[in-house]
Scaffold this active site. Structure first.
Site, PDB file in Angstrom:
ATOM      1  CG  HIS A 100      -0.701  -0.052   2.291  1.00  0.00           C
ATOM      2  ND1 HIS A 100       0.212  -1.670   3.243  1.00  0.00           N
ATOM      3  CD2 HIS A 100      -0.414   1.106   3.419  1.00  0.00           C
ATOM      4  CE1 HIS A 100       0.383  -1.003   4.254  1.00  0.00           C
ATOM      5  NE2 HIS A 100       0.386  -0.147   4.330  1.00  0.00           N
ATOM      6  CG  HIS A 102       0.705   5.459   3.851  1.00  0.00           C
ATOM      7  ND1 HIS A 102      -0.327   5.613   4.667  1.00  0.00           N
ATOM      8  CD2 HIS A 102       1.503   4.076   3.917  1.00  0.00           C
ATOM      9  CE1 HIS A 102      -0.180   4.086   5.371  1.00  0.00           C
ATOM     10  NE2 HIS A 102       0.990   3.416   5.090  1.00  0.00           N
TER      11      HIS A 102
END
Length: 137
Positions: A100, A102
């Protein structure tokens, strides 16, 4: 997808999320523990534990999407900048072992300025050249 991975559960719809973008490769959600207003996460739909496992093509697509989203979010949030943060490994702060990225909006007023600071190190004479030689690809 990982059966116990929280991000895989979000992608499968087993856990609700505030989705701001979705396509065949990615789902982008607002972080439930944000560092700033508008903090979002780009999640790969397929499970990859970290950047090391991510295929190059998908890594490139993630950055193109990040550029598109941060431009859009800057306009909508009226933020003054962005940090893109991608942690790999527990020692680097990774807490969910599903790739992931951010997207953290930054604001001149009312921002957590210490969000991404570190104590700088210094190199001894000759260490930079030796390190560069060792790491050269």
């Amino acid at each position: 997808m990982g059966e116990s991975c929280i991000f895989c559960k979000i992608i499968r719809g087993e856990i609700p999320s505030a989705t701001i973008y979705e396509d065949g490769d990615f789902k982008v959600i607002l972080d439930i523990n944000p560092a700033a207003r508008g903090h979002a996460l780009i999640l790969t739909k397929e499970h990859y534990a970290n950047l090391y496992e991510l295929p190059e093509e998908l890594a490139g697509k993630a950055m193109v999407l990040a550029a598109k989203l941060t431009a859009h979010m800057t306009e909508k949030l009226h933020c003054d900048g962005f940090n893109l943060v991608q942690n790999n490994g527990e020692i680097a702060g990774q807490t969910v072992f599903h790739f992931h990225l951010h997207l953290i909006p930054r604001y001149k007023d009312g921002d957590n300025r210490d969000l991404l600071t570190w104590n700088q190190i210094t190199y001894e004479d000759g260490q930079v050249a030796a390190l560069a030689e060792m790491l050269r690809l």
